[in-house]
Design a protein around this motif. Structure first.
Motif, PDB file in Angstrom:
ATOM      1  N   GLU A   1      -2.719   2.718  16.603  1.00 34.54           N
ATOM      2  CA  GLU A   1      -3.698   3.458  15.409  1.00 34.54           C
ATOM      3  C   GLU A   1      -3.332   4.988  15.644  1.00 34.54           C
ATOM      4  O   GLU A   1      -3.316   5.500  16.736  1.00 34.54           O
TER       5      GLU A   1
ATOM      6  N   THR B   1       3.868  -4.884   6.100  1.00 25.80           N
ATOM      7  CA  THR B   1       3.348  -3.534   6.346  1.00 25.80           C
ATOM      8  C   THR B   1       3.720  -3.045   7.498  1.00 25.80           C
ATOM      9  O   THR B   1       4.040  -3.882   8.642  1.00 25.80           O
ATOM     10  N   HIS B   2       3.789  -1.827   7.726  1.00 25.28           N
ATOM     11  CA  HIS B   2       3.946  -1.087   8.990  1.00 25.28           C
ATOM     12  C   HIS B   2       2.520  -0.190   9.457  1.00 25.28           C
ATOM     13  O   HIS B   2       2.711   0.371  10.218  1.00 25.28           O
ATOM     14  N   ASP B   3       1.590  -0.320   8.559  1.00 29.76           N
ATOM     15  CA  ASP B   3       0.305   0.387   8.801  1.00 29.76           C
ATOM     16  C   ASP B   3      -0.706  -0.734   9.211  1.00 29.76           C
ATOM     17  O   ASP B   3      -1.173  -1.513   8.350  1.00 29.76           O
TER      18      ASP B   3
ATOM     19  N   THR C   1       0.660  -1.298  -0.004  1.00 33.40           N
ATOM     20  CA  THR C   1       0.074   0.032  -0.001  1.00 33.40           C
ATOM     21  C   THR C   1       0.639   1.429   0.001  1.00 33.40           C
ATOM     22  O   THR C   1       0.140   2.373  -0.008  1.00 33.40           O
ATOM     23  N   ALA C   2       2.208   1.426  -0.141  1.00 30.85           N
ATOM     24  CA  ALA C   2       3.071   2.376  -0.056  1.00 30.85           C
ATOM     25  C   ALA C   2       2.582   3.084  -1.184  1.00 30.85           C
ATOM     26  O   ALA C   2       2.177   2.859  -2.293  1.00 30.85           O
TER      27      ALA C   2
ATOM     28  N   ARG D   1      -3.740  -0.230  10.007  1.00 27.99           N
ATOM     29  CA  ARG D   1      -4.796   0.046   9.189  1.00 27.99           C
ATOM     30  C   ARG D   1      -5.155  -0.873   7.985  1.00 27.99           C
ATOM     31  O   ARG D   1      -6.230  -1.361   7.807  1.00 27.99           O
ATOM     32  N   ASP D   2      -3.713  -1.283   7.332  1.00 30.63           N
ATOM     33  CA  ASP D   2      -4.154  -2.403   6.470  1.00 30.63           C
ATOM     34  C   ASP D   2      -4.667  -3.838   6.995  1.00 30.63           C
ATOM     35  O   ASP D   2      -5.426  -4.544   6.568  1.00 30.63           O
TER      36      ASP D   2
ATOM     37  N   ARG E   1      -6.015   5.760  -0.033  1.00 34.64           N
ATOM     38  CA  ARG E   1      -6.833   5.060   0.919  1.00 34.64           C
ATOM     39  C   ARG E   1      -7.958   4.493   0.245  1.00 34.64           C
ATOM     40  O   ARG E   1      -8.234   3.346   0.645  1.00 34.64           O
TER      41      ARG E   1
END
Length: 76
Positions: A75, A29-31, A2-3, A33-34, A7
């Motif tokens: 988050e 991922t580091h997000d 997703t980089a 939200r993913d 959104r």
């Protein structure tokens, strides 16, 4: 995966992933939200070439966020 995606397109990517339940996807991922967009997942964290934390979706979403490892997933 997703980089550099907005959104809306992130949601599109995970819609495709969730629509293909017979497949396994490796997502790095580091997000956090993913992770929330995936129907089911198994999370592994490595340190010094060894797995040091392992969670399934239910465990990860219910664990105490004050844990020294988990605070990195807070988050935004």
């Amino acid at each position: 995966p997703t980089a550099f995606l907005d959104r809306e397109n992130v949601n599109n990517v995970f819609h495709v992933i969730n629509a293909n339940k017979d497949r396994t996807y490796l997502i790095i991922t580091h997000d956090v939200r993913d992770l929330l967009l995936v129907n089911d997942y198994h999370l592994l964290s490595m340190d010094n070439h060894k797995i040091d934390h392992e969670f399934n979706k239910k465990t990860f979403e219910n664990v105490n966020r004050d844990n020294s490892f988990l605070h990195y997933f807070a988050e935004v």
